[in-house]
Design a protein around this motif. Structure first.
Motif, PDB file in Angstrom:
ATOM      1  N   GLY A 184      39.742  28.350  36.328  1.00 12.29           N
ATOM      2  CA  GLY A 184      40.604  28.353  35.211  1.00 12.29           C
ATOM      3  C   GLY A 184      40.614  29.456  34.252  1.00 12.29           C
ATOM      4  N   MET A 185      39.735  30.316  34.368  1.00 20.79           N
ATOM      5  CA  MET A 185      39.606  31.371  33.490  1.00 20.79           C
ATOM      6  C   MET A 185      40.570  32.283  33.734  1.00 20.79           C
ATOM      7  SD  MET A 185      36.609  33.706  32.058  1.00 20.79           S
ATOM      8  CE  MET A 185      35.429  32.339  31.263  1.00 20.79           C
ATOM      9  N   ALA A 186      41.470  33.027  32.475  1.00 21.21           N
ATOM     10  CA  ALA A 186      42.683  33.917  32.654  1.00 21.21           C
ATOM     11  C   ALA A 186      41.858  35.345  32.300  1.00 21.21           C
ATOM     12  CB  ALA A 186      43.575  33.727  31.563  1.00 21.21           C
ATOM     13  N   TYR A 187      42.187  36.525  32.913  1.00 21.65           N
ATOM     14  CA  TYR A 187      41.506  37.674  32.836  1.00 21.65           C
ATOM     15  C   TYR A 187      42.742  38.748  32.950  1.00 21.65           C
ATOM     16  CZ  TYR A 187      41.858  37.795  38.078  1.00 21.65           C
ATOM     17  OH  TYR A 187      42.334  37.802  39.234  1.00 21.65           O
ATOM     18  N   THR A 188      42.431  39.605  32.377  1.00 17.95           N
ATOM     19  CA  THR A 188      43.250  40.990  32.557  1.00 17.95           C
ATOM     20  C   THR A 188      42.261  42.151  33.240  1.00 17.95           C
ATOM     21  OG1 THR A 188      44.406  40.686  30.701  1.00 17.95           O
ATOM     22  CG2 THR A 188      44.437  42.924  31.512  1.00 17.95           C
ATOM     23  N   ARG A 189      42.630  42.670  34.463  1.00 21.55           N
ATOM     24  CA  ARG A 189      42.066  43.654  34.940  1.00 21.55           C
ATOM     25  C   ARG A 189      42.521  45.049  35.125  1.00 21.55           C
ATOM     26  NH1 ARG A 189      42.404  44.326  41.089  1.00 21.55           N
ATOM     27  NH2 ARG A 189      40.505  45.782  41.489  1.00 21.55           N
ATOM     28  N   THR A 190      41.895  46.042  34.245  1.00 22.53           N
ATOM     29  CA  THR A 190      42.477  47.358  34.403  1.00 22.53           C
ATOM     30  C   THR A 190      41.838  48.361  35.445  1.00 22.53           C
ATOM     31  OG1 THR A 190      43.267  47.195  32.219  1.00 22.53           O
ATOM     32  CG2 THR A 190      42.936  49.260  32.871  1.00 22.53           C
ATOM     33  N   VAL A 191      42.347  48.975  36.253  1.00 21.33           N
ATOM     34  CA  VAL A 191      41.815  49.912  37.116  1.00 21.33           C
ATOM     35  C   VAL A 191      42.263  51.244  36.745  1.00 21.33           C
ATOM     36  CG1 VAL A 191      41.363  50.450  39.527  1.00 21.33           C
ATOM     37  CG2 VAL A 191      41.454  48.092  39.047  1.00 21.33           C
ATOM     38  N   GLN A 192      41.295  52.380  36.831  1.00 19.29           N
ATOM     39  CA  GLN A 192      41.766  53.806  36.601  1.00 19.29           C
ATOM     40  C   GLN A 192      41.236  54.436  37.986  1.00 19.29           C
ATOM     41  OE1 GLN A 192      41.276  55.514  32.824  1.00 19.29           O
ATOM     42  NE2 GLN A 192      40.583  53.492  31.885  1.00 19.29           N
ATOM     43  N   SER A 193      42.358  55.171  38.361  1.00 23.21           N
ATOM     44  CA  SER A 193      41.977  55.922  39.626  1.00 23.21           C
ATOM     45  C   SER A 193      42.296  57.454  39.515  1.00 23.21           C
ATOM     46  CB  SER A 193      43.074  55.277  40.806  1.00 23.21           C
ATOM     47  OG  SER A 193      42.711  54.057  40.948  1.00 23.21           O
ATOM     48  N   ASP A 194      41.557  58.050  40.625  1.00 27.67           N
ATOM     49  CA  ASP A 194      41.856  59.472  40.553  1.00 27.67           C
ATOM     50  C   ASP A 194      43.027  59.997  41.249  1.00 27.67           C
ATOM     51  OD1 ASP A 194      41.338  59.198  43.220  1.00 27.67           O
ATOM     52  OD2 ASP A 194      39.272  59.825  43.230  1.00 27.67           O
ATOM     53  N   GLU A 195      43.444  61.216  41.498  1.00 30.74           N
ATOM     54  CA  GLU A 195      44.367  61.658  42.159  1.00 30.74           C
ATOM     55  C   GLU A 195      44.572  61.195  43.325  1.00 30.74           C
ATOM     56  OE1 GLU A 195      44.480  65.816  41.567  1.00 30.74           O
ATOM     57  OE2 GLU A 195      44.593  65.871  39.694  1.00 30.74           O
ATOM     58  N   SER A 196      43.551  60.858  44.183  1.00 28.19           N
ATOM     59  CA  SER A 196      43.829  60.382  45.740  1.00 28.19           C
ATOM     60  C   SER A 196      43.838  58.759  45.739  1.00 28.19           C
ATOM     61  CB  SER A 196      42.398  60.577  46.222  1.00 28.19           C
ATOM     62  OG  SER A 196      41.085  60.259  45.794  1.00 28.19           O
ATOM     63  N   GLY A 197      43.812  58.312  44.529  1.00 26.58           N
ATOM     64  CA  GLY A 197      44.155  56.769  44.404  1.00 26.58           C
ATOM     65  C   GLY A 197      42.677  56.103  44.515  1.00 26.58           C
ATOM     66  N   HIS A 198      41.565  56.691  44.375  1.00 28.55           N
ATOM     67  CA  HIS A 198      40.458  55.980  44.595  1.00 28.55           C
ATOM     68  C   HIS A 198      40.067  55.337  43.040  1.00 28.55           C
ATOM     69  CE1 HIS A 198      36.527  55.073  46.396  1.00 28.55           C
ATOM     70  NE2 HIS A 198      35.983  55.309  45.347  1.00 28.55           N
ATOM     71  N   PRO A 199      39.791  54.084  43.138  1.00 27.16           N
ATOM     72  CA  PRO A 199      39.387  53.454  41.814  1.00 27.16           C
ATOM     73  C   PRO A 199      38.124  54.075  41.158  1.00 27.16           C
ATOM     74  CG  PRO A 199      40.262  51.866  43.287  1.00 27.16           C
ATOM     75  CD  PRO A 199      39.751  52.987  43.997  1.00 27.16           C
ATOM     76  N   VAL A 200      37.836  54.489  39.968  1.00 27.77           N
ATOM     77  CA  VAL A 200      36.727  54.886  39.622  1.00 27.77           C
ATOM     78  C   VAL A 200      36.237  54.196  38.446  1.00 27.77           C
ATOM     79  CG1 VAL A 200      36.877  57.372  40.427  1.00 27.77           C
ATOM     80  CG2 VAL A 200      37.850  57.119  38.383  1.00 27.77           C
ATOM     81  N   LEU A 201      37.100  53.711  37.410  1.00 19.08           N
ATOM     82  CA  LEU A 201      36.655  52.771  36.342  1.00 19.08           C
ATOM     83  C   LEU A 201      37.438  51.315  36.538  1.00 19.08           C
ATOM     84  CD1 LEU A 201      37.151  55.394  33.462  1.00 19.08           C
ATOM     85  CD2 LEU A 201      35.109  54.577  34.588  1.00 19.08           C
ATOM     86  N   GLU A 202      36.819  50.387  36.179  1.00 20.08           N
ATOM     87  CA  GLU A 202      37.392  48.989  36.226  1.00 20.08           C
ATOM     88  C   GLU A 202      37.077  48.094  35.087  1.00 20.08           C
ATOM     89  OE1 GLU A 202      37.807  47.777  40.397  1.00 20.08           O
ATOM     90  OE2 GLU A 202      37.288  45.467  39.461  1.00 20.08           O
ATOM     91  N   GLN A 203      38.092  47.739  34.158  1.00 17.13           N
ATOM     92  CA  GLN A 203      37.696  46.838  33.089  1.00 17.13           C
ATOM     93  C   GLN A 203      38.227  45.348  33.556  1.00 17.13           C
ATOM     94  OE1 GLN A 203      38.922  48.268  29.509  1.00 17.13           O
ATOM     95  NE2 GLN A 203      37.671  47.249  28.373  1.00 17.13           N
ATOM     96  N   TRP A 204      37.245  44.343  33.347  1.00 17.21           N
ATOM     97  CA  TRP A 204      37.849  42.846  33.230  1.00 17.21           C
ATOM     98  C   TRP A 204      37.729  42.404  31.869  1.00 17.21           C
ATOM     99  CZ3 TRP A 204      38.742  39.720  37.978  1.00 17.21           C
ATOM    100  CH2 TRP A 204      38.493  40.403  39.152  1.00 17.21           C
ATOM    101  N   ILE A 205      38.806  42.053  31.241  1.00 14.99           N
ATOM    102  CA  ILE A 205      38.662  41.379  30.014  1.00 14.99           C
ATOM    103  C   ILE A 205      38.927  39.838  30.351  1.00 14.99           C
ATOM    104  CG2 ILE A 205      39.875  40.757  27.762  1.00 14.99           C
ATOM    105  CD1 ILE A 205      40.710  43.776  27.789  1.00 14.99           C
ATOM    106  N   LEU A 206      37.858  39.026  29.927  1.00 15.47           N
ATOM    107  CA  LEU A 206      38.063  37.653  30.293  1.00 15.47           C
ATOM    108  C   LEU A 206      38.234  36.904  29.054  1.00 15.47           C
ATOM    109  CD1 LEU A 206      34.166  37.669  31.549  1.00 15.47           C
ATOM    110  CD2 LEU A 206      36.449  38.110  32.995  1.00 15.47           C
ATOM    111  N   HIS A 207      39.611  36.100  29.307  1.00 19.39           N
ATOM    112  CA  HIS A 207      40.003  35.607  28.152  1.00 19.39           C
ATOM    113  C   HIS A 207      39.721  33.991  27.850  1.00 19.39           C
ATOM    114  CE1 HIS A 207      42.933  38.648  28.033  1.00 19.39           C
ATOM    115  NE2 HIS A 207      43.296  38.634  29.255  1.00 19.39           N
ATOM    116  N   GLY A 208      38.979  34.122  26.540  1.00 13.07           N
ATOM    117  CA  GLY A 208      38.394  32.906  26.164  1.00 13.07           C
ATOM    118  C   GLY A 208      36.899  32.732  26.370  1.00 13.07           C
ATOM    119  N   ALA A 209      36.343  33.805  27.119  1.00 12.35           N
ATOM    120  CA  ALA A 209      34.842  33.748  27.628  1.00 12.35           C
ATOM    121  C   ALA A 209      34.067  34.112  26.362  1.00 12.35           C
ATOM    122  CB  ALA A 209      34.771  34.738  28.781  1.00 12.35           C
ATOM    123  N   GLY A 210      32.822  33.878  26.341  1.00 12.78           N
ATOM    124  CA  GLY A 210      32.014  34.154  25.205  1.00 12.78           C
ATOM    125  C   GLY A 210      30.834  35.319  25.864  1.00 12.78           C
TER     126      GLY A 210
END
Length: 373
Positions: free
Chosen positions: A310-336
């Protein structure tokens, strides 16, 4: 100090930190006797850096949250081992200092084949056993066949067993705690069949800050980094700046990080951070991503969801020119300030959240150490 202790006990850490910072000395300046007593120091009106460091360790403890399933203390009970698996106590020494650690060797491990290694750095007040139970990383090692090393900070080094991420000497390649954690990593690589292109480091809180330091200082050793509720390398260089960084982020950049890769080379990094974290402000997660990215141009995609708990989250993925993910960030809404999706068998976990351990391993599985940095 009584008010600081009361606010901390009540979970009102931001207010406690603000009150403490208003009364904190820059170096060895005078402090009231009440403050001195709370720090555990001796004498009249003076406090040593060691006493202040000890207090920072206590103040930087992981904060219980009313919805968290983890215990506000130590490991509830030992997690049973599968038949054939081992969870060994080991020690690394470099002649100047030593560091104890535990190593999980899954029952499925065969020395004939190289396997990945994940180095896990616990948070304040935790232990390798506690952290292993809370993150369930050993169970995943059984499932996916990799080794897990858990360096254990001692109370001699920090009264609350925090990694000393805020000290300049513990942010340098070849020095202090980074040298010891590197030594543990290389010892395991030497004693077992580890794929040198698949070595990763992750941590929570102070351990997350230490993981960011290890990724920056040893880009030739760790293929990727996982930072949960932590801070960027160089976010602080002493006690006053540590308080400031925990509250509002530190003055960090990709340039000038000891041992960092070229600004043109992204350090693959996955970050988890709760937006209701009152111990380490969520801006620190943003700074970890900015520092890891350097000057590399990446394409960004943003998705949102809700975990099975039941926890909402926002997931941001940053990928290189080939489409391969190299950075990933999860913001957990309401989490401590706790490990997302962890088990209540360990301390300071939030079972409601997305499974941070499994998601980190998914991210790591797609990353190999590049042939050239």
């Amino acid at each position: 100090m009584g008010e600081v202790a009361r606010l901390t006990k009540a979970g009102r850490l931001a207010e406690a930190m603000a009150l403490l910072r208003r009364n904190a000395p820059v170096k060895n300046g005078p402090m009231p006797d009440a403050v001195l007593g709370g720090l555990g120091g001796k004498g009249a009106g003076k406090v040593t850096p060691e006493a202040l460091q000890a207090f920072l360790g206590r103040f930087g403890k992981l904060a219980p949250h009313p919805h968290l399933g983890g215990l506000p203390g130590s490991l509830r009970s030992p997690v049973p081992l599968p038949d054939g698996a081992r969870f060994e106590e080991r020690t690394f020494s470099n002649g100047r200092a030593s560091l104890g650690y535990k190593l999980y060797i899954p029952s499925t491990y065969k020395a004939q084949s190289s396997v990945p290694l994940v180095v896990m750095l616990h948070g304040c007040t935790q232990s390798p056993d506690d952290f292993a139970a809370g993150t369930r990383m050993n169970a995943l090692a059984e499932e996916q066949i990799f080794l897990v090393a858990y360096p254990g900070q001692s109370q001699t080094a920090n009264v609350s067993k925090c990694w000393n991420w805020f000290r300049a000497e513990d942010q340098q390649r070849g020095q202090g705690e980074p040298a010891l954690i590197e030594g543990v990593t290389r010892q395991v690589m030497g004693d077992f069949s580890v794929d040198p292109k698949r070595v990763y480091v992750a941590g929570l809180s102070a351990g997350g800050a230490a993981a960011a330091i290890m990724g920056a200082a040893y880009p030739d050793l760790y293929a990727a980094v996982g930072v949960h509720s932590g801070l960027a390398c160089g976010a602080a260089a002493d006690l006053p700046s540590a308080f400031a960084a925990m509250r509002q982020g530190g003055a960090v950049s990709a340039a000038g990080v000891p041992g960092a890769r070229s600004p043109q080379c992204t350090v693959p990094t996955i970050v988890f951070h709760g937006d209701n974290d009152t111990t380490v402000h969520r801006v620190n997660g943003d700074q970890v991503i900015v520092q890891a990215k350097g000057a590399t141009p990446l394409r960004q995609t943003v998705g949102r969801g809700v975990s099975s708990g039941g926890m909402a989250y926002t997931r941001t993925v940053q990928s290189d020119e080939s489409g391969h993910p190299v950075l990933e960030q999860w913001i957990l809404h309401g989490a401590g300030h706790a490990w997302s999706g962890g088990s209540s068998d360990g301390s300071y976990t939030d079972p409601r959240g997305p499974d941070a351990s499994r998601e980190m391993l998914r991210f790591f599985s797609d990353v190999r150490m590049p042939s050239t940095l």
